[in-house]
Design an enzyme around this catalytic site. Structure first.
Site, PDB file in Angstrom:
ATOM      1  N   ASP A   1       0.861  -1.179   0.000  1.00 56.48           N
ATOM      2  CA  ASP A   1       0.000   0.000   0.000  1.00 56.48           C
ATOM      3  C   ASP A   1       0.893   1.224   0.000  1.00 56.48           C
ATOM      4  O   ASP A   1       1.972   1.219   0.610  1.00 56.48           O
ATOM      5  CB  ASP A   1      -0.902   0.020   1.236  1.00 56.48           C
ATOM      6  CG  ASP A   1      -2.045  -0.975   1.157  1.00 56.48           C
ATOM      7  OD1 ASP A   1      -2.391  -1.411   0.044  1.00 56.48           O
ATOM      8  OD2 ASP A   1      -2.604  -1.301   2.217  1.00 56.48           O
TER       9      ASP A   1
ATOM     10  N   ASP B   1      -6.964  -1.681  -4.457  1.00 60.03           N
ATOM     11  CA  ASP B   1      -7.990  -1.303  -3.484  1.00 60.03           C
ATOM     12  C   ASP B   1      -8.960  -0.285  -4.088  1.00 60.03           C
ATOM     13  O   ASP B   1     -10.176  -0.367  -3.874  1.00 60.03           O
ATOM     14  CB  ASP B   1      -7.354  -0.699  -2.232  1.00 60.03           C
ATOM     15  CG  ASP B   1      -6.462  -1.671  -1.488  1.00 60.03           C
ATOM     16  OD1 ASP B   1      -6.668  -2.892  -1.605  1.00 60.03           O
ATOM     17  OD2 ASP B   1      -5.545  -1.199  -0.789  1.00 60.03           O
TER      18      ASP B   1
END
Length: 169
Positions: free
Chosen positions: A119, A137
């Site tokens: 991330d 995501d």
């Protein structure tokens, strides 16, 4: 023969995986070694985060089986969504399924390669930060939004209450 809607969905899934992998490889090189923070705007930073849990770090753990369990679950969900995509009858549903499939596959690849998801996008307002996320995501979130639009018949040419009718009422 595969329907055009399925082609749309598979195309979006493939595009999502390619963009997700490319941006994560860039982030690994630019942000992770050595750890760095890049300010993009007043509300957006790029930061290195290893996510060992599910969305937004929920269920995070350091066990050896965690990545395989979560990755396996993501693949199983993607397979079920592929079956649904092959039966999809409108482009909103096809696009939504394709984005969720691509996002699930993108994050499953990370779990297989690294034992965690890469991330790196940090959206914030002042000191309030949304949990770090990635392209996969974002695709999953957008895809779920499209699935909800489809469920309510928005943008599909039919209201949800009409789609379940058989015409005999």
């Amino acid at each position: 023969m595969i329907r055009r809607i399925a082609v749309l969905g598979f195309g979006l899934a493939a595009l999502t995986v390619v963009l997700d992998r490319a941006t994560k490889l860039w982030a690994l090189d630019a942000l992770f070694e050595p750890p760095a923070r890049i300010t993009v705007t007043g509300v957006l930073n790029l930061v290195p985060v290893w996510n060992r849990g599910v969305s937004f770090g929920l269920l995070s753990n350091d066990s050896a089986w965690g990545p395989w369990l979560l990755g396996g679950f993501a693949v199983a969900v993607a397979v079920a969504l592929v079956v649904w995509l092959l039966r999809a009858e409108n482009p909103v549903l096809g696009a939504g399924l394709g984005l969720v499939i691509g996002g699930a596959v993108g994050n499953a690849i990370d779990r297989a390669l690294y034992g965690a998801v890469v991330d790196f996008i940090d959206a914030h307002w002042g000191d309030l930060h949304w949990p770090a996320f990635n392209i996969a995501d974002a695709a999953i979130t957008l895809g779920v939004g499209l699935l909800l639009l489809d469920a309510f018949g928005i943008g599909t040419g039919a209201r949800a209450s009409e789609r379940g009718r058989t015409g005999d009422g």
